[in-house]
Write a protein that holds these residues in place. Structure first.
Motif, mmCIF file in Angstrom:
data_model
loop_
_atom_site.group_PDB
_atom_site.id
_atom_site.type_symbol
_atom_site.label_atom_id
_atom_site.label_comp_id
_atom_site.label_asym_id
_atom_site.label_seq_id
_atom_site.Cartn_x
_atom_site.Cartn_y
_atom_site.Cartn_z
ATOM 1 N N TYR A 110 5.028 -16.796 -5.282
ATOM 2 C CA TYR A 110 4.841 -15.442 -5.806
ATOM 3 C C TYR A 110 4.076 -15.434 -7.121
ATOM 4 O O TYR A 110 3.457 -14.448 -7.462
ATOM 5 N N THR A 123 7.103 -19.279 -9.564
ATOM 6 C CA THR A 123 8.067 -18.369 -8.945
ATOM 7 C C THR A 123 7.791 -18.398 -7.457
ATOM 8 O O THR A 123 6.670 -18.155 -7.013
ATOM 9 N N THR A 125 9.669 -18.260 -3.173
ATOM 10 C CA THR A 125 10.748 -17.904 -2.274
ATOM 11 C C THR A 125 10.666 -18.819 -1.066
ATOM 12 O O THR A 125 9.795 -19.689 -0.999
ATOM 13 N N PRO A 129 16.983 -17.434 3.400
ATOM 14 C CA PRO A 129 17.932 -18.197 2.584
ATOM 15 C C PRO A 129 18.549 -19.382 3.335
ATOM 16 O O PRO A 129 19.019 -20.336 2.732
ATOM 17 N N LEU A 158 13.433 -19.896 -7.995
ATOM 18 C CA LEU A 158 13.575 -19.501 -6.599
ATOM 19 C C LEU A 158 14.153 -18.094 -6.568
ATOM 20 O O LEU A 158 15.226 -17.850 -7.108
ATOM 21 N N VAL A 159 13.414 -17.168 -5.961
ATOM 22 C CA VAL A 159 13.852 -15.778 -5.903
ATOM 23 C C VAL A 159 13.931 -15.324 -4.451
ATOM 24 O O VAL A 159 13.262 -15.883 -3.579
ATOM 25 N N TRP A 160 14.767 -14.321 -4.210
ATOM 26 C CA TRP A 160 14.908 -13.774 -2.858
ATOM 27 C C TRP A 160 14.461 -12.314 -2.787
ATOM 28 O O TRP A 160 14.472 -11.704 -1.720
ATOM 29 N N ASP A 161 14.078 -11.783 -3.942
ATOM 30 C CA ASP A 161 13.635 -10.398 -3.984
ATOM 31 C C ASP A 161 12.273 -10.337 -4.639
ATOM 32 O O ASP A 161 12.143 -10.801 -5.784
ATOM 33 N N PRO A 163 11.897 -10.046 -0.503
ATOM 34 C CA PRO A 163 12.028 -11.046 0.555
ATOM 35 C C PRO A 163 10.668 -11.376 1.168
ATOM 36 O O PRO A 163 9.761 -10.542 1.190
ATOM 37 N N TRP A 164 10.550 -12.601 1.657
ATOM 38 C CA TRP A 164 9.304 -13.022 2.285
ATOM 39 C C TRP A 164 9.137 -12.294 3.617
ATOM 40 O O TRP A 164 10.103 -12.028 4.332
#
Length: 180
Positions: A110, A123, A125, A129, A158-161, A163-164
């Motif tokens: 990202y 940054t 993803t 998950p 590592l981010v989840w928002d 989402p990929w």
């Protein structure tokens, strides 16, 4: 039959413009057709003094120098900067084990920030998950970014928002996966 032959030999005149006034000629006045403008000729456009070599030189790719030029004033850590581009190139060498596309083109990266002291923050993803490489992929990204010459330290967030999703992939990745 002779009337059609004479009609074909006759020159036709273009219609007048809407702003032009049409005056009907008197019965005694002779009508003279306006003269036609001269035709465009190729010889009029050709410069006789220009040699074939000069013409070829002029036709060379006009973008050649533009595409090779680096952005002016770009710091090493900014997009277009040398260090930033080297980090991106290193990230493009990491492939997702389940999908035969590198993680950069897959859209998992990202952002890449290069600090003033050559510290890199990536940054990223993962596709989900529950990805099988969720534990090892961020570590590999950190190692690859840190191994770039000139990078002092690397960190991965590592981010989840957001989402990929497949929309984040580049056109090259979609083509590789047969999605285009």
């Amino acid at each position: 039959m002779s009337t059609t032959d004479t009609d074909q030999d006759q020159d036709f005149i273009a219609a007048p413009s809407p702003t032009e006034q049409i005056v009907a000629p008197s019965p005694t006045e002779q009508v003279v057709a306006p003269s036609k403008p001269p035709r465009a000729r190729v010889s009029d456009a050709v410069d006789p003094e220009e040699s074939a070599g000069a013409k070829l030189e002029r036709k060379r790719d006009y973008l050649e120098g533009f595409l090779q030029k680096k952005p002016e004033g770009a710091n090493a850590g900014e997009p277009g900067g040398e260090l930033y581009e080297k980090v991106i190139a290193a990230l493009k060498e990491i492939y997702d084990p389940e999908i035969p596309v590198n993680i950069y083109d897959l859209g998992l990266i990202y952002g890449v920030e290069v600090g003033p002291e050559s510290d890199v923050i990536v940054t990223m993803t993962l596709t989900t998950p529950h990805c099988p490489v969720a534990e090892s992929m961020p570590g590999e990204v950190e190692l690859r970014a840190a191994s770039v010459p000139g990078v002092r330290d690397a960190e991965v967030n590592l981010v989840w928002d957001p989402p990929w999703s497949p929309e984040k992939m580049t056109d090259e990745a979609r083509l590789e996966l047969g999605m285009l």
